[in-house]
Design an enzyme around this catalytic site. Sequence first.
Site, PDB file in Angstrom:
ATOM      1  CB  VAL A  63      -0.965   0.043   1.198  1.00 28.59           C
ATOM      2  CG1 VAL A  63      -2.025  -1.040   1.096  1.00 28.59           C
ATOM      3  CG2 VAL A  63      -0.217  -0.029   2.530  1.00 28.59           C
ATOM      4  CG  ASN A  89      -7.703  -3.131   8.078  1.00 32.29           C
ATOM      5  OD1 ASN A  89      -7.964  -2.882   9.249  1.00 32.29           O
ATOM      6  ND2 ASN A  89      -7.037  -4.227   7.721  1.00 32.29           N
ATOM      7  CB  SER A 141      -4.928   3.111  16.703  1.00 34.36           C
ATOM      8  OG  SER A 141      -4.591   2.580  17.971  1.00 34.36           O
ATOM      9  CE1 TYR A 156      -0.260   1.495  14.806  1.00 37.70           C
ATOM     10  CE2 TYR A 156      -0.896   2.322  16.969  1.00 37.70           C
ATOM     11  CZ  TYR A 156      -1.172   1.570  15.846  1.00 37.70           C
ATOM     12  OH  TYR A 156      -2.363   0.891  15.770  1.00 37.70           O
ATOM     13  CB  ALA A 157       0.740   7.913  18.673  1.00 35.86           C
ATOM     14  CB  SER A 159       0.989   6.890  11.401  1.00 34.18           C
ATOM     15  OG  SER A 159       0.635   5.791  12.231  1.00 34.18           O
ATOM     16  CE  LYS A 160      -2.652   3.161  12.666  1.00 35.94           C
ATOM     17  NZ  LYS A 160      -3.474   2.496  11.647  1.00 35.94           N
TER      18      LYS A 160
END
Length: 261
Positions: A63, A89, A141, A156-157, A159-160
């Site tokens: 992706v 997703n 998330s 990660y956070a 990006s979410k």
Amino acid sequence: MQLEGKVALVTGGSSGIGKASALLFAQQGAKVAVNGHSEEHVNAAVAEIRAAGGVAIPAVADVSVPDEMEQAVRRIADEWGTIDVVFANAGINGVWAPLDEITAEEWDKTLDVNLKGTFLSVKYALPYLKQQGGSVIITSSVNGTRIFSNSGATAYACSKAAQVAFAKMTALELARYKIRVNVICPGWVKTDIGQSTDRRNLENVRYPVQFPDGSKIPLTNGGPGLPEQVAQLALFLASDLSNHITGTEMWIDGGESLIVG
């Protein structure tokens, strides 16, 4: 048959939440294109859908790679003529480590898959969504939206959190085409995403917090949610039952983020 006659693209559709959703979408009448970067896993998921009486094709692509996603989406359109639902997703946890220990390459990898992957999935499907309207669903998330205590999960956070901003911006931009854009924010769900997590030296940055006594997830007495439960929410957002909902994030965490903020 809430998705009768619909064509759905599910990225990260060969495992976890994506696979559960692909199976449910097909059960509810959709033709499903299963995306993933592993041809073996994608083909296995497609075979499982077909064995259950559903209609599915593989859409193997990374992706985060524009050419691969563009070609995958074009193959779906060539096969079925249109796309009505995009479930963006696919995602990874990436590296969870102190900020000064995360390399630029590790940061980029997490943002490329989670955020750029969302962008590319929607971008290349957009010409087909515009033909008749439809639904875009994004898996974000609780991290980066309600929970900020997982020290070290900064990439990660981020990006979410950015996925939520992406959804709100595009929901307004695409409303004229009758395209809805919404976000699912799961808490702890029983999937294999943990296999994509590299945790390093988190004890050096974890802030000492004592949570209230009791289970981590109130509704399940501490157990994780199931991919099938998230799939039910994705089905609602993909179907016409949600035809007046857009630009909205929905948390599905059993009350976890009410305790762990």
